[in-house]
Design an enzyme around this catalytic site. Structure first.
Site: not given
Ligand code: THU
Length: 168
Positions: A75, A77
């Site tokens: 993710c 973050e």
């Molecule tokens: N994702 C994030 O980058 N941050 C979050 O807090 C939730 C999900 C991303 C992970 C993945 O690449 C995409 O969003 C779909 O879940």
């Protein structure tokens, strides 16, 4: 005998629009949105950006990084926090954080950090010993403002839950 259920209060501000943000808050907010352009999300087509404002005024950004082996991706973050700490372990304190998300074709929408990211966010907040204010885009264009990342996740597992060296 059954006890009265306990309740937990969660404090945050709700702002109607980015025009309600301070100039400093707007910087980190805009940086998170701009970062989404650099997401690597060919599988979900969901572009996420995270921005960290440091006490010296610099901004560090992260984006989600996906992988053909889906669980290997990360993710936004966490790429932001891990990227900063890896590149600059003695970085100035983080004094602001924002997240943004949008589908590949479509407008910005809500962006709530997942549980694993919340756990990691808390680690860095406790590591630096000072609260990190957080801005999250909520439903209908409003903004949730938390005074501290700790407000996002109660009953956390932390270093305090581990046995101390030499104990046990
Ligand atoms: N994702 C994030 O980058 N941050 C979050 O807090 C939730 C999900 C991303 C992970 C993945 O690449 C995409 O969003 C779909 O879940």
């Amino acid at each position: 005998m059954a006890r009265t259920p306990r309740q937990l209060a969660l404090a945050y501000d709700e702002l109607d629009a980015p025009t309600d943000l301070s100039p400093t808050e707007l910087r980190v907010w805009d940086a998170a949105r701009a970062a989404t352009a650099r997401a690597y999300a060919p599988y979900s087509r969901f572009f996420v950006g995270a921005a960290l404002l440091l006490a010296d005024g610099t901004v560090f950004q992260g984006t989600n990084q996906e992988n053909a082996a889906y669980p290997s991706g990360l993710c936004a973050e966490r790429t932001a926090l891990f990227g900063l700490a890896a590149a600059q372990p003695d970085h100035p304190p983080i004094v602001g954080m924002a997240v943004a998300a949008r589908p590949a074709e479509g407008d910005f929408g809500p962006a709530m950090p997942c549980g694993a990211c919340r756990q990691v966010m808390l680690e860095y907040e406790s590591r630096q010993g000072q609260p990190i204010p957080l801005l999250l885009p909520s439903r209908h264009g409003s903004i949730m403002r938390f005074a501290s990342l700790a407000d996002l996740m109660p009953f956390t597992f932390s270093a305090n839950d581990l046995p101390k060296n030499g104990e046990g």
